[in-house]
Design an enzyme around this catalytic site. Structure first.
Site, PDB file in Angstrom:
ATOM      1  N   HIS A 273      -4.306   8.902  11.717  1.00 19.70           N
ATOM      2  CA  HIS A 273      -4.063   7.344  11.375  1.00 19.70           C
ATOM      3  C   HIS A 273      -2.936   7.268  10.358  1.00 19.70           C
ATOM      4  O   HIS A 273      -2.144   6.654  10.481  1.00 19.70           O
ATOM      5  CB  HIS A 273      -5.489   6.848  10.595  1.00 19.70           C
ATOM      6  CG  HIS A 273      -5.391   5.545   9.944  1.00 19.70           C
ATOM      7  ND1 HIS A 273      -5.686   4.335  10.720  1.00 19.70           N
ATOM      8  CD2 HIS A 273      -4.473   5.086   8.691  1.00 19.70           C
ATOM      9  CE1 HIS A 273      -5.412   3.264   9.932  1.00 19.70           C
ATOM     10  NE2 HIS A 273      -4.691   3.619   8.845  1.00 19.70           N
ATOM     11  N   GLU A 274      -2.962   8.064   9.314  1.00 23.40           N
ATOM     12  CA  GLU A 274      -1.905   7.992   8.322  1.00 23.40           C
ATOM     13  C   GLU A 274      -0.411   8.357   8.805  1.00 23.40           C
ATOM     14  O   GLU A 274       0.563   7.851   8.335  1.00 23.40           O
ATOM     15  CB  GLU A 274      -2.258   8.807   6.830  1.00 23.40           C
ATOM     16  CG  GLU A 274      -3.695   8.417   6.370  1.00 23.40           C
ATOM     17  CD  GLU A 274      -3.536   6.980   5.725  1.00 23.40           C
ATOM     18  OE1 GLU A 274      -2.281   6.265   5.385  1.00 23.40           O
ATOM     19  OE2 GLU A 274      -4.776   6.243   5.557  1.00 23.40           O
ATOM     20  N   HIS A 277       1.316   5.389   9.939  1.00 24.34           N
ATOM     21  CA  HIS A 277       1.858   4.648   8.962  1.00 24.34           C
ATOM     22  C   HIS A 277       3.341   5.456   8.406  1.00 24.34           C
ATOM     23  O   HIS A 277       4.424   4.867   8.151  1.00 24.34           O
ATOM     24  CB  HIS A 277       1.015   4.596   7.722  1.00 24.34           C
ATOM     25  CG  HIS A 277      -0.056   3.747   7.834  1.00 24.34           C
ATOM     26  ND1 HIS A 277       0.015   2.390   7.927  1.00 24.34           N
ATOM     27  CD2 HIS A 277      -1.401   3.835   7.372  1.00 24.34           C
ATOM     28  CE1 HIS A 277      -1.009   1.930   8.079  1.00 24.34           C
ATOM     29  NE2 HIS A 277      -1.995   2.726   7.844  1.00 24.34           N
TER      30      HIS A 277
HETATM   31 ZN   LIG Z   1      -3.988   2.323   7.463  1.00 29.31          ZN
END
Ligand SMILES: [Zn+2]
Length: 507
Positions: A273-274, A277
Site C-alpha cells: 500500500h505505502e 503512495h
Molecule cells: Zn494510504
C-alpha cells in the site's frame, strides 16, 4: 511573456524554492517524530515543527510575494500550463490563508501537535475522555479556519463547513455527491455481505496468526520493495506504530510499516500500500517539481494508487502466484502445509472487523462510511464529541453486525482526528477511481502476466504515463475523465467486488 510577468515569475519561483527548504526541514522532523523520537521529547519536537512551519509560511505572506503571485494569476493567459497551475494553486492558498496571521497559524499547528500527543495517550489508556477536549479543539479550529477563508467566487452560496473541508482533500467533491455514492454502496454491498455470511465456503485462516519474527518480517519487507521496483537510492523504509509514507525531498521518499508478531500478512500489505503512495511521488514529472506544484494531487488520487497496488494487484491470483514462493521461503513455519490457493483465499477473506487498517477489501468501505457520517454530524454540531463512542458502536452494529468493547478498538483507533476531518472519504473514493482505470490498464497490457512475472517496471511505467503524470494539474473529476474517458462512478468498483466475491464465495 511580458517583462513584468517574467520578473514576478522569478520572484515567485525563488521564494517557493526557499519555502521548500523550510518544508523539507518540517518533514524530516515529522518523520523523526513519528518513528524514533522518544515520548518525552515529542511535545518539544512538535513546537520545533510549528516554529519552522510558521517561518516558511511567513515567506509566502510577504507583500511582494503575494503581489507577484496575484499578478501571475491575473495574467494567467500569458503563462504556459505549469506556470498557470502554479498561479492557480497559489491563488487558492492565498484565498484560504490571507486572513490567517503567522501567530494564528502557529496556534493551529500547536493544537494539532497537542492533539496528536493526547491521542496517543488516550489510545494507550483506551480512554476517549482524555482525547475528547482535543477533539473539541480540532472541531473548533477547523470551523475557524474555514470561516477565515475567502471564496473563489464571493457571489456563490457558501458551502457547509464539511463541504469546504472535503474540498480541501478532494477538490470539487461535495457531500451531495458522496451521500449518493455511499448510498449506492450500501444498497449493493449490504445484501451481498449477507450472502457472503451465509455462504458455505470456508476459508482457511489458521496459518495467518502463526508466530513470525521481526527479523523475518524485515527481510520480507525489503524483498517486497525490491520486487515492486522501489528505488532504494531515492527512498527508504522503517517501522512505526501507524504506517504512512512521507515525501521529504525530491530524492527522498520514505515509507513505514509495522511488524505484528502474529499477523505476517499485515506488514506485507502495508508495504504494498505505502509503495503505491511512494511511487506516485517518486515518479513525478520534473517540470512539476520545478514549479512546486506536486502538492496538486488530491488524497483520493493518492489512495486510488496505493489501493491499486494493495488490492487490485496485491490480492489478485497473479500476485499470489508471485508471492507464494517468497513467503514459503521467508516464513517456512507459518506457511507449512499451506497451498497457493489457500493463501489466495486467505488474503481475500471477508470478515466484518473493528479495525479499519486491518479490514478486508470488501468490508473496508463501511469503515469509511461510518467515519464520514460521524464527521458530518460533528462538524454541523448535530452531535457533541461525547456522543462519538456510543454512535460509533451503534453504526458498527448496524452496518457490520459487530461492536467494539473499548475505545481503543473503537473511535480512538485512527490518528486522523488529531489533525482534522474530511480526509476519510478519500480512502473510499480511491477504490472507486482505481476500479475505473483498472479496466483500462487490463485492456492495454497483460497486467496479470506482468504481475505474475514480477515485471513491475512495466506496471509502474504505465501508471506513471497514464495515472501519475497529470495528477497535479487536474481536478479529480477531470483527471479520471482524462484517464478513462468516462465520468466518475462507483459502479466499476461495485461490479468488481460483486464479480470477485461471487466467484470466491460461490454465491
Ligand atoms: Zn494510504
Amino acid at each position: 511573456m511580458q517583462a513584468q510577468t517574467e520578473e514576478r515569475r522569478k520572484l515567485v519561483l525563488d521564494t517557493l524554492k526557499l519555502a521548500e527548504k523550510y518544508e523539507h526541514v518540517c518533514h524530516v522532523l515529522n518523520f523523526d517524530l513519528e518513528t524514533i523520537c522518544p515520548p518525552a521529547a515529542m511535545e518539544e519536537q512538535g513546537d520545533l515543527i510549528a516554529y519552522f512551519e510558521a517561518e516558511g509560511f511567513r515567506l509566502t505572506k510577504a507583500p511582494a510575494f503575494q503581489e507577484a503571485a496575484e499578478y501571475l494569476y491575473a495574467h494567467r493567459d500569458e503563462l504556459d500550463e505549469a506556470d498557470r497551475v502554479m498561479a492557480d494553486q497559489l491563488h487558492r492558498t492565498y484565498l484560504h490563508t490571507r486572513n490567517i496571521t503567522p501567530e494564528k497559524m502557529k496556534e493551529f499547528s500547536e493544537v494539532r501537535n497537542r492533539a496528536y500527543v493526547r491521542w496517543i495517550e488516550a489510545k494507550q489508556a483506551s480512554d476517549f475522555e482524555r482525547f475528547a477536549p482535543s477533539l473539541e479543539d480540532i472541531v473548533r479550529i477547523q470551523r475557524e479556519e474555514v470561516a477565515l477563508r475567502d471564496q473563489e467566487d464571493p457571489a456563490a452560496p457558501v458551502p457547509s463547513v464539511y463541504d469546504r473541508l472535503l474540498d480541501d482533500y478532494e477538490r470539487g467533491m461535495t457531500t451531495e455527491q458522496l451521500d449518493a455514492c455511499f448510498e449506492a454502496c450500501k444498497r449493493r454491498l449490504i445484501p451481498l455481505l449477507d450472502k457472503i455470511r451465509k455462504s458455505t465456503v470456508r476459508i482457511r485462516t489458521d496459518f495467518l496468526s502463526r508466530p513470525v519474527t521481526d527479523d523475518a518480517q524485515a527481510r520480507m519487507a525489503r524483498r517486497m520493495l525490491e520486487v515492486l521496483h522501489f528505488d532504494f537510492s531515492r527512498g527508504n523504509f522503517t517501522t512505526t506504530e501507524h504506517p504512512f509514507t512521507d515525501w521529504l525531498g525530491r530524492n527522498d521518499t520514505r515509507l513505514t510499516t509495522h511488524y505484528h508478531p502474529d499477523a505476517f500478512l499485515s506488514s506485507i500489505y502495508s508495504i504494498i500500500h505505502e509503495s503505491g503512495h511512494a511511487f506516485f511521488e517518486m515518479l513525478q514529472p520534473e517540470e512539476d517539481r520545478d514549479h512546486y506544484i506536486t502538492g496538486g494531487k488530491t488524497m483520493g488520487m493518492h489512495e486510488s494508487v496505493s489501493r491499486f497496488y494493495e488490492n487490485l494487484i496485491g490480492r489478485s491470483e497473479a500476485f499470489i502466484h508471485l508471492l507464494y514462493p517468497m513467503v514459503c521461503e521467508i516464513f517456512p513455519e507459518a506457511m507449512e502445509g499451506v497451498s497457493e490457493r489457500e493463501l489466495y483465499e486467505a488474503v481475500n477473506l471477508v470478515q466484518p472487523s473493528l479495525i479499519r487498517t486491518e479490514a478486508d477489501e470488501f468490508t473496508y468501505t463501511f469503515h469509511i462510511i461510518i467515519r464520514y457520517e460521524i464527521e458530518k454530524l460533528l462538524m454541523s454540531g448535530e452531535i457533541r464529541t461525547e456522543d462519538v463512542p456510543a454512535l460509533w458502536k451503534a453504526k458498527y452494529r448496524e452496518y457490520l453486525g459487530i461492536e467494539p468493547v473499548d475505545d481503543r478498538e473503537g473511535c480512538l483507533q485512527d490518528v486522523h482526528w488529531s489533525f482534522g476531518m474530511g480526509y476519510f472519504p478519500t480512502y473510499a473514493l480511491g477504490n472507486m477511481y482505481n476500479a475505473m482505470y483498472y479496466k483500462r490498464i487490463k485492456a492495454e497490457m497483460d497486467l496479470d502476466g506482468a504481475v505474475a512475472a514480477g515485471d513491475f517496471a512495466s506496471v509502474n511505467a504505465w501508471m506513471a504515463d497514464n495515472v501519475f503524470r497529470r495528477g497535479n494539474r487536474l481536478t479529480p473529476a477531470e483527471w479520471i475523465r482524462e484517464i478513462t474517458g468516462r465520468d466518475f462512478t462507483p459502479d466499476d468498483y461495485l461490479d468488481y467486488l460483486e464479480e470477485k466475491y461471487t466467484d470466491l464465495y460461490k454465491l
